[in-house]
Design a protein around this motif. Structure first.
Motif, short mmCIF file in Angstrom:
data_model
loop_
_atom_site.label_atom_id
_atom_site.label_comp_id
_atom_site.label_asym_id
_atom_site.label_seq_id
_atom_site.Cartn_x
_atom_site.Cartn_y
_atom_site.Cartn_z
N TRP A 222 -3.75 -0.64 8.17
CA TRP A 222 -3.30 -1.47 7.20
C TRP A 222 -2.01 -0.98 6.53
O TRP A 222 -1.71 0.19 6.43
CB TRP A 222 -4.26 -1.93 5.99
N LEU A 223 -0.87 -1.95 6.51
CA LEU A 223 0.27 -1.44 6.04
C LEU A 223 0.90 -2.70 5.04
O LEU A 223 0.44 -3.95 5.00
CB LEU A 223 1.21 -1.30 7.10
N LEU A 224 1.58 -2.53 3.98
CA LEU A 224 2.25 -3.57 3.09
C LEU A 224 3.56 -4.10 3.81
O LEU A 224 4.45 -3.37 4.13
CB LEU A 224 2.23 -3.03 1.85
N VAL A 225 3.66 -5.49 3.84
CA VAL A 225 4.93 -5.90 4.40
C VAL A 225 5.70 -6.38 3.11
O VAL A 225 5.29 -6.96 2.29
CB VAL A 225 4.51 -7.23 5.34
N VAL A 226 7.01 -5.74 3.17
CA VAL A 226 7.98 -6.21 2.16
C VAL A 226 8.84 -7.15 2.21
O VAL A 226 9.61 -7.23 3.49
CB VAL A 226 8.77 -4.68 1.78
N PRO A 227 8.75 -8.40 1.49
CA PRO A 227 9.50 -9.52 2.34
C PRO A 227 10.90 -9.30 1.50
O PRO A 227 11.25 -8.43 0.87
CB PRO A 227 9.03 -10.58 1.06
N SER A 228 11.94 -10.06 2.41
CA SER A 228 13.18 -10.11 2.24
C SER A 228 13.61 -10.51 1.00
O SER A 228 14.50 -10.05 0.27
CB SER A 228 14.06 -10.81 3.53
N LYS A 229 13.34 -11.66 0.31
CA LYS A 229 13.50 -12.18 -0.83
C LYS A 229 12.27 -11.52 -1.87
O LYS A 229 11.39 -11.34 -1.54
CB LYS A 229 13.45 -13.76 -0.83
N GLY A 230 12.77 -11.53 -3.19
CA GLY A 230 11.61 -10.90 -4.01
C GLY A 230 10.43 -11.41 -4.34
O GLY A 230 9.70 -11.46 -5.29
N THR A 282 10.64 12.94 1.80
CA THR A 282 10.23 13.99 1.19
C THR A 282 8.69 14.03 0.92
O THR A 282 8.21 13.45 1.72
CB THR A 282 10.92 13.75 -0.44
N ARG A 283 8.17 14.71 0.20
CA ARG A 283 6.80 14.79 -0.23
C ARG A 283 6.22 13.97 -1.27
O ARG A 283 5.20 14.20 -1.90
CB ARG A 283 6.38 16.28 -0.59
N SER A 284 7.02 12.78 -1.51
CA SER A 284 6.66 11.84 -2.29
C SER A 284 5.49 10.93 -1.72
O SER A 284 4.91 11.27 -1.04
CB SER A 284 7.93 10.70 -2.48
N GLN A 285 5.13 10.26 -2.46
CA GLN A 285 3.87 9.44 -2.34
C GLN A 285 4.36 8.12 -1.59
O GLN A 285 4.91 7.27 -1.79
CB GLN A 285 3.12 8.51 -3.80
N GLY A 286 3.81 8.46 -0.27
CA GLY A 286 3.95 7.12 0.78
C GLY A 286 5.60 7.31 1.32
O GLY A 286 6.25 7.79 1.18
N GLY A 287 6.00 5.90 1.68
CA GLY A 287 7.09 5.79 2.33
C GLY A 287 7.38 4.33 2.86
O GLY A 287 6.39 3.44 2.62
N LEU A 288 8.60 4.00 3.43
CA LEU A 288 9.04 2.70 3.92
C LEU A 288 9.58 2.98 5.32
O LEU A 288 10.33 3.66 5.57
CB LEU A 288 9.90 2.17 2.79
N LEU A 300 8.07 -2.05 6.37
CA LEU A 300 6.54 -1.89 6.32
C LEU A 300 6.29 -0.65 5.39
O LEU A 300 7.11 0.34 5.45
CB LEU A 300 6.02 -1.40 7.64
N MET A 301 5.48 -0.65 4.54
CA MET A 301 5.15 0.12 3.46
C MET A 301 3.82 0.57 3.20
O MET A 301 2.78 0.04 3.64
CB MET A 301 5.65 -0.34 2.17
N SER A 302 3.69 1.93 2.98
CA SER A 302 2.43 2.68 2.55
C SER A 302 2.38 3.49 1.61
O SER A 302 3.52 4.30 1.28
CB SER A 302 1.89 3.16 3.99
N SER A 303 1.51 3.75 0.61
CA SER A 303 1.45 4.59 -0.35
C SER A 303 0.94 5.96 0.05
O SER A 303 1.08 6.98 -0.79
CB SER A 303 0.64 4.14 -1.46
N ASN A 304 0.76 6.10 1.41
CA ASN A 304 0.15 7.37 1.79
C ASN A 304 1.04 7.88 2.84
O ASN A 304 1.46 7.50 3.51
CB ASN A 304 -1.29 7.07 2.47
N GLN A 305 1.68 9.21 2.17
CA GLN A 305 2.36 9.88 3.00
C GLN A 305 2.12 10.31 4.56
O GLN A 305 2.90 10.04 5.41
CB GLN A 305 2.86 11.26 2.33
N GLN A 306 1.11 10.80 4.58
CA GLN A 306 0.34 10.93 5.97
C GLN A 306 0.49 9.67 6.83
O GLN A 306 0.81 9.67 8.05
CB GLN A 306 -0.88 11.61 5.96
N ASP A 307 0.08 8.78 6.22
CA ASP A 307 -0.20 7.47 7.18
C ASP A 307 1.31 6.89 7.53
O ASP A 307 1.49 6.43 8.72
CB ASP A 307 -0.63 6.28 6.03
#
Length: 320
Positions: A222-230, A282-288, A300-307
């Protein structure tokens, strides 16, 4: 040098002894199948010859090859014993190729053939089987092949390069490694087919063709899709294969037939795709992650860095 040679010799003797002991045990197990199943089934005619051949494959030939090897090992003719044995190693590859069909045919016979079902149950209750079933014994040759690989390598490592047996052992290691690769390849292809089939069954309808020749399954999640518009983030299930990325969303929970299935949203071909990490270095929470296709960009976004790291690695490897 003398001490090193003595050490080699001790290790080599230990390995040769262990190889012989385990070979005897392996022969005993093969003998169980041949004596209580193959021989009696042939005599009784409970299974047709073609069915018998499919279920047991070249098991008798494997037994003969191992029997000859054990006789050589008993006489300490290690080099020549392995040389003769390696001429029959291809049997293990053929056995692996046949194993899936063997299991299928066995299941089919147990379902349709009442007398075979009774016979199998009766044989397995014999004390010699120690509670094991025929299905537990059929994969033994492939397990043994992996053991040969380790034994032969250990023997080679503890044999002096200037000894007469060194070249024979080196050839044996090469042969067993080649056949192991062949068998591993068969196993990988079979596992991959099962993964493709599983994903195909997960997706609603037959519009999305997952079962494509040459396609390899890589990963899913599972991943989060970030839409182009808000708009708000959309949670989607992604399946990554060697040539495409499939995005899907859950079907309606109240749907009569498809409540536990996924509905395909898009299929993205990877041959014209580029992958970038937008953040998550970085070692922040998750990534894009940013996936660029000729006519679309997917964030695509996840709050899990490893993921996010796993997806980045897998996607870049698949695209490459």
């Amino acid at each position: 040098v003398e001490e090193q040679r003595a050490r080699w010799e001790r290790k080599r003797s230990r390995t040769a002894k262990e190889l012989l002991e385990t070979e005897h045990k392996y022969l005993e197990q093969l003998d169980l199948v041949l004596t209580y199943f193959v021989t009696i089934l042939k005599a009784k005619g409970t299974l047709k010859p073609a069915v018998l051949e499919t279920v047991f494959g070249p098991l008798e030939s494997l037994y003969s090859a191992s029997h000859v090897l054990s006789l050589h090992l008993e006489k300490a003719n290690l080099g020549s014993g392995l040389e003769i044995f390696c001429q029959n190693l291809d049997l293990y590859g053929h056995y692996a190729e046949n194993l899936e069909q063997a299991n299928k045919t066995l299941k089919e016979q147990l379902r349709k053939n009442k007398s075979f079902r009774r016979f199998k149950k009766l044989q397995e209750t014999r004390p010699q089987f120690q509670g094991r079933e025929l299905e537990d014994l059929l994969p033994l040759p492939l397990q043994r092949l992996q053991q040969y690989k380790h034994f032969f390598r250990d023997l080679l490592e503890n044999t002096s390069p200037d000894s007469a047996e060194y070249q024979k052992l080196a050839k044996a290691v090469k042969s067993v490694s080649e056949v192991s690769r062949w068998v591993q390849n068969i196993t990988d292809k079979r596992d991959n087919s099962l993964q493709l089939l599983r994903v195909q069954k997960l997706l609603k309808g037959q519009k999305t063709q997952v079962l494509t020749p040459g396609r390899w399954y890589i990963q899913e999640g599972w991943l989060l899709v970030v839409p182009s518009k808000g708009e708000e983030l959309k949670r989607r299930m992604f399946f990554l294969f060697s040539d495409v990325l499939i995005a899907a969303k859950p079907c309606h929970p109240l749907h009569l037939l498809n409540s536990n299935k996924l509905c395909c949203q898009a299929v993205y071909p990877l041959h014209q795709c580029s992958v970038d990490k937008v953040f998550g270095h970085t070692r922040s929470q998750g990534g894009l992650l940013s996936l660029s296709f000729p006519h679309k960009t997917l964030l695509l976004m996840s709050s899990n860095q490893q993921d996010i790291n796993d997806w980045y690695r897998s996607l870049t490897a698949a695209v490459r």
